[in-house]
Motif scaffolding. Structure first.
Motif, short mmCIF file in Angstrom:
data_model
loop_
_atom_site.label_atom_id
_atom_site.label_comp_id
_atom_site.label_asym_id
_atom_site.label_seq_id
_atom_site.Cartn_x
_atom_site.Cartn_y
_atom_site.Cartn_z
N LEU A 18 0.83 -1.21 0.00
CA LEU A 18 0.00 0.00 0.00
C LEU A 18 0.86 1.26 0.00
O LEU A 18 0.61 2.19 -0.77
CB LEU A 18 -0.94 0.00 1.21
CG LEU A 18 -2.09 -0.99 1.18
CD1 LEU A 18 -2.81 -1.02 2.53
CD2 LEU A 18 -3.07 -0.67 0.06
N ALA A 19 1.87 1.30 0.85
CA ALA A 19 2.71 2.50 0.96
C ALA A 19 3.52 2.73 -0.31
O ALA A 19 3.54 3.85 -0.85
CB ALA A 19 3.63 2.39 2.17
N PHE A 20 4.19 1.69 -0.80
CA PHE A 20 5.00 1.87 -2.00
C PHE A 20 4.13 2.14 -3.23
O PHE A 20 4.51 2.91 -4.11
CB PHE A 20 5.92 0.66 -2.23
CG PHE A 20 7.08 0.62 -1.28
CD1 PHE A 20 8.00 1.66 -1.23
CD2 PHE A 20 7.25 -0.46 -0.43
CE1 PHE A 20 9.08 1.63 -0.35
CE2 PHE A 20 8.32 -0.50 0.46
CZ PHE A 20 9.23 0.54 0.50
N GLY A 21 2.97 1.52 -3.28
CA GLY A 21 2.05 1.77 -4.38
C GLY A 21 1.55 3.21 -4.40
O GLY A 21 1.51 3.86 -5.45
N THR A 22 1.20 3.71 -3.23
CA THR A 22 0.74 5.10 -3.14
C THR A 22 1.89 6.06 -3.45
O THR A 22 1.69 7.05 -4.15
CB THR A 22 0.14 5.39 -1.75
OG1 THR A 22 -0.91 4.45 -1.49
CG2 THR A 22 -0.42 6.80 -1.67
N ASP A 23 3.08 5.75 -2.95
CA ASP A 23 4.25 6.58 -3.27
C ASP A 23 4.45 6.67 -4.78
O ASP A 23 4.67 7.76 -5.33
CB ASP A 23 5.52 6.00 -2.64
CG ASP A 23 5.60 6.20 -1.14
OD1 ASP A 23 4.83 7.02 -0.59
OD2 ASP A 23 6.45 5.54 -0.51
N ALA A 24 4.38 5.53 -5.45
CA ALA A 24 4.58 5.50 -6.90
C ALA A 24 3.50 6.31 -7.62
O ALA A 24 3.78 7.04 -8.57
CB ALA A 24 4.60 4.06 -7.41
N ALA A 25 2.27 6.18 -7.15
CA ALA A 25 1.17 6.94 -7.77
C ALA A 25 1.37 8.44 -7.59
O ALA A 25 1.16 9.22 -8.53
CB ALA A 25 -0.17 6.50 -7.17
#
Length: 135
Positions: A18-25
């Protein structure tokens, strides 16, 4: 024992994804806010990052506590300690990517998020036990 390890591992993976996905977005949505080497100094985005990581960490620790075979708070806090260790390593490796206050706050919020996740699960269990006793 295996169920405990699985609960902690799943919580860890959920938080990370969740954290890395949101960071990438966010990085792909507003790349102009990131400087050389990916440095972020925008206070609004830094606070937003603190917020969503705290929410994700709380959720991941709640999930771990939910899946734990016993002692939900203990499992949530073990995940918190594991997360803190990884966050310390990440902070050292990525110190130049954000202001110092951001890293200090991020480290300071790890264990409160773990505790909150465990507490939420224990509260659910207490409510369920209270409802069963009343029935």
């Amino acid at each position: 024992m295996l169920r405990s390890i699985g609960a902690i591992a799943l919580g860890f993976l959920v938080i990370g994804c969740l954290a890395f996905g949101t960071d990438a977005a966010i990085r792909s949505t507003v790349p102009q806010h990131f400087g050389a080497g990916g440095r972020l100094d925008d206070v609004g985005l830094l606070l937003l990052t603190q917020l969503y990581v705290f929410v994700y960490a709380t959720f991941g620790c709640w999930l771990t506590a939910r899946l734990a075979p016993s002692r939900p708070m203990r499992h949530a806090l073990i995940l918190g300690a594991l997360g803190l260790a990884f966050n310390v390593a990440g902070t050292i490796a990525m110190w130049d990517t954000a202001p110092a206050w951001y890293h200090v706050v991020a480290l300071a919020l790890v264990m409160p998020a773990a505790w909150l996740g465990g507490w939420l699960r224990e509260r659910q269990l207490a409510r369920g036990a209270g409802q069963l006793a009343a029935a």
